[in-house]
Design a protein around this motif. Structure first.
Motif, mmCIF file in Angstrom:
data_model
loop_
_atom_site.group_PDB
_atom_site.id
_atom_site.type_symbol
_atom_site.label_atom_id
_atom_site.label_comp_id
_atom_site.label_asym_id
_atom_site.label_seq_id
_atom_site.Cartn_x
_atom_site.Cartn_y
_atom_site.Cartn_z
ATOM 1 N N ARG A 1 72.393 19.841 67.865
ATOM 2 C CA ARG A 1 73.116 20.969 68.466
ATOM 3 C C ARG A 1 74.502 20.537 68.909
ATOM 4 O O ARG A 1 74.650 19.564 69.655
ATOM 5 C CB ARG A 1 72.348 21.515 69.667
ATOM 6 C CG ARG A 1 72.905 22.828 70.241
ATOM 7 C CD ARG A 1 72.146 23.218 71.491
ATOM 8 N NE ARG A 1 72.374 24.591 71.909
ATOM 9 C CZ ARG A 1 73.361 25.003 72.700
ATOM 10 N NH1 ARG A 1 74.246 24.127 73.145
ATOM 11 N NH2 ARG A 1 73.472 26.275 73.043
ATOM 12 N N SER A 2 75.523 21.237 68.451
ATOM 13 C CA SER A 2 76.889 20.914 68.839
ATOM 14 C C SER A 2 77.210 21.537 70.191
ATOM 15 O O SER A 2 76.451 22.366 70.712
ATOM 16 C CB SER A 2 77.882 21.421 67.791
ATOM 17 O OG SER A 2 77.884 22.837 67.765
ATOM 18 N N GLU A 3 78.380 21.183 70.740
ATOM 19 C CA GLU A 3 78.773 21.687 72.050
ATOM 20 C C GLU A 3 78.979 23.200 72.044
ATOM 21 O O GLU A 3 78.829 23.853 73.077
ATOM 22 C CB GLU A 3 80.058 20.993 72.518
ATOM 23 C CG GLU A 3 79.857 19.520 72.869
ATOM 24 C CD GLU A 3 81.141 18.885 73.385
ATOM 25 O OE1 GLU A 3 82.123 19.635 73.592
ATOM 26 O OE2 GLU A 3 81.162 17.666 73.584
ATOM 27 N N ASN A 4 79.326 23.752 70.864
ATOM 28 C CA ASN A 4 79.556 25.197 70.811
ATOM 29 C C ASN A 4 78.277 25.985 70.533
ATOM 30 O O ASN A 4 78.321 27.202 70.333
ATOM 31 C CB ASN A 4 80.634 25.529 69.775
ATOM 32 C CG ASN A 4 80.217 25.157 68.356
ATOM 33 O OD1 ASN A 4 79.083 24.759 68.124
ATOM 34 N ND2 ASN A 4 81.144 25.264 67.431
ATOM 35 N N GLY A 5 77.138 25.308 70.516
ATOM 36 C CA GLY A 5 75.862 26.005 70.377
ATOM 37 C C GLY A 5 75.357 26.160 68.954
ATOM 38 O O GLY A 5 74.299 26.759 68.737
ATOM 39 N N ASP A 6 76.100 25.610 67.977
ATOM 40 C CA ASP A 6 75.646 25.664 66.592
ATOM 41 C C ASP A 6 74.745 24.464 66.290
ATOM 42 O O ASP A 6 75.033 23.344 66.714
ATOM 43 C CB ASP A 6 76.836 25.635 65.626
ATOM 44 C CG ASP A 6 77.678 26.894 65.713
ATOM 45 O OD1 ASP A 6 77.117 27.956 66.060
ATOM 46 O OD2 ASP A 6 78.893 26.816 65.434
ATOM 47 N N TYR A 7 73.691 24.728 65.539
ATOM 48 C CA TYR A 7 72.796 23.650 65.113
ATOM 49 C C TYR A 7 73.081 23.268 63.665
ATOM 50 O O TYR A 7 73.337 24.125 62.815
ATOM 51 C CB TYR A 7 71.333 24.107 65.199
ATOM 52 C CG TYR A 7 70.773 24.145 66.601
ATOM 53 C CD1 TYR A 7 70.113 23.051 67.150
ATOM 54 C CD2 TYR A 7 70.907 25.302 67.384
ATOM 55 C CE1 TYR A 7 69.593 23.101 68.434
ATOM 56 C CE2 TYR A 7 70.383 25.350 68.666
ATOM 57 C CZ TYR A 7 69.727 24.244 69.185
ATOM 58 O OH TYR A 7 69.211 24.288 70.463
ATOM 59 N N SER A 8 73.038 21.972 63.391
ATOM 60 C CA SER A 8 72.989 21.534 62.001
ATOM 61 C C SER A 8 71.618 21.919 61.442
ATOM 62 O O SER A 8 70.758 22.418 62.182
ATOM 63 C CB SER A 8 73.178 20.023 61.905
ATOM 64 O OG SER A 8 72.010 19.351 62.377
ATOM 65 N N ASN A 9 71.411 21.677 60.160
ATOM 66 C CA ASN A 9 70.094 22.008 59.622
ATOM 67 C C ASN A 9 69.158 20.799 59.655
ATOM 68 O O ASN A 9 68.231 20.691 58.858
ATOM 69 C CB ASN A 9 70.209 22.615 58.212
ATOM 70 C CG ASN A 9 70.271 21.590 57.103
ATOM 71 O OD1 ASN A 9 70.976 20.573 57.235
ATOM 72 N ND2 ASN A 9 69.563 21.839 56.017
ATOM 73 N N LEU A 10 69.387 19.891 60.610
ATOM 74 C CA LEU A 10 68.576 18.680 60.742
ATOM 75 C C LEU A 10 67.088 18.996 60.861
ATOM 76 O O LEU A 10 66.258 18.435 60.135
ATOM 77 C CB LEU A 10 69.039 17.883 61.963
ATOM 78 C CG LEU A 10 68.230 16.634 62.313
ATOM 79 C CD1 LEU A 10 68.303 15.607 61.197
ATOM 80 C CD2 LEU A 10 68.714 16.025 63.632
ATOM 81 N N LEU A 11 66.705 19.896 61.778
ATOM 82 C CA LEU A 11 65.284 20.201 61.964
ATOM 83 C C LEU A 11 64.712 20.872 60.729
ATOM 84 O O LEU A 11 63.613 20.534 60.274
ATOM 85 C CB LEU A 11 65.087 21.101 63.181
ATOM 86 C CG LEU A 11 63.643 21.582 63.392
ATOM 87 C CD1 LEU A 11 62.721 20.414 63.721
ATOM 88 C CD2 LEU A 11 63.568 22.651 64.461
ATOM 89 N N ALA A 12 65.451 21.830 60.161
ATOM 90 C CA ALA A 12 64.965 22.547 58.984
ATOM 91 C C ALA A 12 64.730 21.588 57.829
ATOM 92 O O ALA A 12 63.670 21.607 57.177
ATOM 93 C CB ALA A 12 65.966 23.631 58.589
ATOM 94 N N ALA A 13 65.711 20.734 57.555
ATOM 95 C CA ALA A 13 65.577 19.797 56.440
ATOM 96 C C ALA A 13 64.512 18.754 56.718
ATOM 97 O O ALA A 13 63.731 18.385 55.829
ATOM 98 C CB ALA A 13 66.925 19.124 56.180
ATOM 99 N N ASN A 14 64.474 18.273 57.959
ATOM 100 C CA ASN A 14 63.476 17.271 58.331
ATOM 101 C C ASN A 14 62.061 17.793 58.099
ATOM 102 O O ASN A 14 61.211 17.118 57.495
ATOM 103 C CB ASN A 14 63.674 16.881 59.801
ATOM 104 C CG ASN A 14 62.730 15.792 60.256
ATOM 105 O OD1 ASN A 14 61.560 16.063 60.475
ATOM 106 N ND2 ASN A 14 63.233 14.585 60.403
ATOM 107 N N THR A 15 61.820 19.016 58.555
ATOM 108 C CA THR A 15 60.500 19.611 58.393
ATOM 109 C C THR A 15 60.188 19.843 56.924
ATOM 110 O O THR A 15 59.092 19.523 56.444
ATOM 111 C CB THR A 15 60.409 20.932 59.169
ATOM 112 O OG1 THR A 15 60.785 20.711 60.539
ATOM 113 C CG2 THR A 15 59.011 21.500 59.118
ATOM 114 N N ALA A 16 61.150 20.391 56.181
ATOM 115 C CA ALA A 16 60.917 20.721 54.778
ATOM 116 C C ALA A 16 60.610 19.480 53.951
ATOM 117 O O ALA A 16 59.672 19.471 53.147
ATOM 118 C CB ALA A 16 62.129 21.452 54.203
#
Length: 514
Positions: A368-383
């Motif tokens: 999660r960045s400071e502006n509240g946007d998430y990378s797709n780290l969790l999505a890709a990690n899970t997939a």
């Protein structure tokens, strides 16, 4: 611990994130299908996409020169190599030494799975400047990650809720709620990424790397894999043993473990790191501000978590620091000894009712960045993890194993055990119980294990070496702390790795650095 049941979850990309328009990429046509002959159009790098974590375009290289980025076409489905294609995002720094001394490209994967190599390589470029004298340094966003046909699941606001949930359920109502949140997340992944989900296995990424080798013009793949990157490297060696050049696996995943065994091993690893943190704090000449003894430090942390479960404290407005967020923040700080000071300060503040630092650490772990946007780290990690691993665990499985996980770590054990449900109801069946990395006929592969590694416990290096097969692995032990060895800047480790990658000098197997 973006997917806490995986020993390769969360890697160096999260460290870079603390210190410092998604491109869909699916559905193209291959044209004549001659993908190895494609020419890469290297250009100045754009600013990272939201899926890569956002931010600014990479700064110029430490000793001059600019980063270059390109896109490689790869088959969406490797069983249909002349079918639809996806874009694989690449980044490189050209070799800094004389052209006649250049060996080729050195391809990096920094782990996750789910970490963007396009953003991570520039963040750590200074650590690899010596290797750049004879190699083009190259990394990439693996398929499903960043700008390479990214897996998309939930929105930023939904992920804020997801990461605030109670991940250590204590009764039936909490268990039901936890399961429903997991099912909603997984259903969103299927709904938003149905086309790419069946094609993000580690074997697919390994085939992408062999295509990359050919497109880059190298006869052999020279490779540096860290954390999950060691698993990817092992799978590559299994599929293409004759194409392995000089390869280093650092912070080594145990390829023989099921997800359950990996989760338990990681639980023990994080507990060891927490023990070492408490010992370090209380053994200094100055007073440890978070406890009088090692046990006192751990007892106070346990009490903090118990209090947070009942009543969260202010974190980063408008979010509050929950028990789950605090556990994630503590785990993030144990990835590197350099982060121990942040953990000490974060705990001090939390004891006074301020959860900002622990929440910042938690956000970093979760992409999660400071502006509240998430990378797709969790999505890709899970997939990637759920596509790779065949087991699908139930609440009965978790409850049966809870005592063993609690015994391994009262703090991390329950959290890691419940994380085993992350692949429940996943849309794509898992490929195997564990990856096959046997690589008879491969060139020597340097396998580096760190005795104090929390995320990929030291024992995994020996298991990887054995699994690669006789005459392939060369083992090197680093007696240190943190996740990985080369980036610890230990001179002994760096001499051994550089000597192999730059000059082909294979260290004596079993060597030890401290």
């Amino acid at each position: 611990m973006a997917n806490p049941s995986r020993p390769r979850a969360a890697a160096l990309i999260t460290t870079a994130a603390l210190l410092s328009a998604v491109l869909a990429g699916c559905g193209g046509s291959t044209g004549d299908g001659d993908l190895p002959a494609q020419k890469l159009d290297w250009k100045d790098c754009p600013a990272p996409s939201e899926a890569e974590g956002g931010g600014s375009a990479p700064s110029p290289l430490p000793h001059g020169g600019d980063w270059q980025c390109a896109t490689m076409k790869a088959p969406l489905d490797w069983s249909r190599p002349k079918g639809d294609t996806i874009d694989i995002a690449l980044i490189r720094a050209r070799a800094s030494g004389p052209a006649d001394k250049r060996i080729g490209s050195l391809v990096f994967n920094f782990g996750g799975p789910g970490g963007s190599g396009v953003t991570t390589l520039p963040a750590f470029a200074g650590d690899y400047s010596n290797l750049r004298t004879r190699y083009d340094l190259v990394s990439f966003d693996p398929r499903g990650v960043g700008r390479s046909a990214p897996v998309e699941c939930e929105s930023n606001s939904q992920l804020d809720v997801y990461f605030q949930q109670d991940a250590v359920p204590d009764d039936k109502a909490e268990r039901d709620q936890f399961l429903q949140r997991t099912k909603r997340f997984n259903a969103a992944c299927e709904r938003n990424s149905k086309k790419v989900l069946p094609h993000v296995r580690t074997t697919d990424a390994a085939r992408d790397m062999d295509l990359m080798r050919q497109v880059l013009g190298d006869d052999k793949l020279h490779y540096f894999g860290i954390s999950y990157g060691t698993e990817l490297g092992g799978v590559y060696a299994h599929l293409f043993p004759k194409h392995v050049g000089r390869a280093v696996l650092d912070a080594v995943v145990d390829p023989t473990q099921t997800p359950e065994q990996g989760a338990l091993g990681q639980t023990k690893g994080f507990q060891l790191a927490l023990d070492n943190f408490a010992k370090d704090c209380t053994s200094k000449t100055t007073e440890c501000p978070i406890g009088d003894t090692e046990q006192d430090v751990k007892d106070r942390i346990a009490k903090l978590l118990a209090d947070l479960e009942k009543k969260p404290i202010p974190g980063i407005f408008p979010r509050q620091l929950t028990e789950t967020a605090a556990i994630n923040g503590i785990a993030q700080s144990l990835y590197s000894k350099d982060f121990w000071e942040y953990l000490t300060e974060g705990l001090e503040q939390a004891y006074d009712g301020d959860g900002k630092i622990l929440m910042l650490l938690s956000d970093s772990l979760n992409g999660r960045s400071e502006n509240g946007d998430y990378s797709n780290l969790l999505a890709a990690n899970t997939a990637i993890s759920c596509s790779d691993a065949k087991p699908r665990y139930t609440t009965d499985d978790v409850q049966r194993k809870l005592p063993e996980f609690r015994a391994a770590s009262p703090l991390f054990g329950p959290f890691m055990a419940w994380g085993m449900l992350s692949c429940t109801d996943w849309a794509v069946p898992g490929a195997a119980d564990h990856p096959d990395v046997s690589a008879p006929g491969s060139a020597p592969i340097l396998v580096v294990g760190n005795t104090g590694d929390p995320a990929t416990p030291y024992e995994g290096a020996k298991k990887m070496a054995d699994a690669l097969g006789e005459g392939v692995a060369v083992e090197l032990t680093y007696k240190g702390q943190g996740h990985g060895s080369y980036d610890s800047k230990n001179k002994c480790v760096q001499r051994a790795v550089d000597g192999y990658l730059l000059d082909g000098k294979v260290p004596k197997s079993g060597a030890v650095c401290s």
